[in-house]
Design a protein around this motif. Structure first.
Motif, mmCIF file in Angstrom:
data_model
loop_
_atom_site.group_PDB
_atom_site.id
_atom_site.type_symbol
_atom_site.label_atom_id
_atom_site.label_comp_id
_atom_site.label_asym_id
_atom_site.label_seq_id
_atom_site.Cartn_x
_atom_site.Cartn_y
_atom_site.Cartn_z
ATOM 1 N N ALA A 153 -5.303 6.493 1.334
ATOM 2 C CA ALA A 153 -3.925 6.967 1.165
ATOM 3 C C ALA A 153 -3.556 7.977 2.249
ATOM 4 O O ALA A 153 -2.422 7.985 2.757
ATOM 5 N N TRP A 178 -2.667 6.137 5.439
ATOM 6 C CA TRP A 178 -1.305 5.578 5.396
ATOM 7 C C TRP A 178 -0.262 6.681 5.617
ATOM 8 O O TRP A 178 0.716 6.483 6.343
ATOM 9 N N GLU A 179 -0.447 7.823 5.001
ATOM 10 C CA GLU A 179 0.533 8.902 5.125
ATOM 11 C C GLU A 179 0.603 9.433 6.556
ATOM 12 O O GLU A 179 1.676 9.780 7.051
ATOM 13 N N ARG A 195 -0.692 4.290 -1.688
ATOM 14 C CA ARG A 195 -0.520 4.746 -0.312
ATOM 15 C C ARG A 195 0.031 6.158 -0.253
ATOM 16 O O ARG A 195 0.603 6.568 0.761
#
Length: 371
Positions: free
Chosen positions: A199, A202-203, A281
């Motif tokens: 996650a 993705w960030e 995500r």
């Protein structure tokens, strides 16, 4: 899979850990904090119980019995002038029980062995009420035997109990709870360590850069799993040292067996975190999902506080999908009883099945695509 690429991915993850100390805090600071809070805060022992004393006719014998209560580490007696005042104290919650010694206490104590004593217990907390009843019965029988011996009178008891306590002879609930706490805490830590990994990529927008490289999805997942596995093992080691040297919990089993089963459990917890990180995500969402789906079921359904055998049948079935159930049983056996293979082997098999399942699901769900 090529070792050079895998080594590069692991080195990248280690650098990320060094730059972002939150992972180090989760692996080492959080276990210490939670173990201190739960270790000192959670206890099934009843000590310093507030109990009301009402004596209709004070004598030397009543004073002797009440002195026995005051010497006990289990009670914190308070004297009341009447039964009505003591009952009001129970209603207000000032005391947990009332002990009433009536006027013919002295006359009947050694003559029949059945002195007129009334014990009223606040039954809101049923477990504590039973403990208070047992403590009072034990204190009464001990004092009665001492008084009979002091006066040269033989007190014939219908049954003499010769008690033998196995594995936890001190009857300290802390020795039973601390191993379970390690399992609960490491469930949360292991899931959180990896739930935030993908996650976070993705960030930060770095996942796209990884996807255009020739690395495979197996290499990506292993590159993220191995560093956090090492950190998790360090957190478990620190928790075990605290359990033995700070809380005084005995470790009667094999240290190698403890490390082996811990590694298996940690892989299971990290696998659960990987599944969460692949599906979400957003780091905040991943953290919330990890707490709800790993920590709470482990706390309630692992047998740490609540006996699984007393649960409804359908709940007992659900406990088999909670990895902490198996690890709690193994830890309690290794710490308190030793290497009990009929306990360790089936529970290790259960963890191995769950570990394979979660790692396989994480591998199947992970895609090198943006959609």
């Amino acid at each position: 899979m090529k070792w050079v690429r895998l080594k590069a991915l692991m080195r990248k993850e280690v650098l990320e850990i060094i730059r972002d100390p939150s992972s180090i805090a989760i692996a080492f600071v959080l276990p210490v904090f939670l173990l201190l809070i739960f270790g000192y805060g959670v206890s099934l022992d009843a000590r310093r119980i507030a109990i009301a004393e009402v004596v209709d006719h004070p004598t030397q014998l009543t004073a002797s019995f009440l002195a026995e209560l005051e010497r006990s580490p289990w009670f914190r007696p308070r004297r009341y002038l009447s039964r009505a005042e003591a009952e009001q104290a129970i209603m207000r919650g000032d005391v947990d029980a009332m002990l009433w010694l009536r006027s013919d206490f002295t006359r009947l104590t050694l003559s029949s062995g059945a002195a007129p004593i009334q014990l009223a217990v606040n039954g809101v907390n049923a477990n504590q009420a039973r403990i208070i009843e047992n403590y009072i019965n034990g204190t009464w029988l001990l004092w009665l035997q001492q008084e009979a011996t002091g006066q040269g009178v033989h007190l014939a008891a219908p049954v003499v109990a010769d008690v033998r306590v196995w594995f936890n002879p001190a009857l300290r609930s802390r020795d039973y709870l601390i191993p379970g706490l390690i399992a609960i805490i490491m469930t949360l830590i292991g899931a959180l360590l990896t739930a935030l990994v993908v996650a976070r990529e993705w960030e930060r927008g770095t996942m796209e850069g990884i996807m255009v490289t020739p690395v495979s999805k197996v290499e990506i997942l292993l590159g993220k799993l191995v560093p956090y596995f090492v950190m998790g093992m360090g957190g478990v080691t620190l928790s075990t040292l605290m359990a033995v040297f700070l809380f005084g919990v005995p470790l009667r089993g094999s240290l190698l067996l403890l490390l082996g089963t811990t590694a298996l459990f940690l892989l299971t917890a990290l696998g659960m975190g990987l599944v969460i990180s692949v599906l979400t995500r957003n780091q905040f969402v991943a953290a919330m999902v990890a707490i709800v789906t790993t920590f709470l079921p482990a706390f309630i359904l692992s047998g740490f506080l609540f006996d699984i055998r007393s649960m409804p049948p359908i709940i007992r079935v659900l406990t088999h999908i909670v990895a902490a159930r198996y690890y709690v049983t193994i830890l309690q056996s290794l710490f308190l009883a030793g290497d009990v293979w009929p306990v360790i082997l089936p529970n290790s098999l259960g963890m191995a099945i769950l570990c394979t399942f979660f790692l396989s699901i994480a591998l199947l769900l992970f895609r090198k695509r943006l959609d």
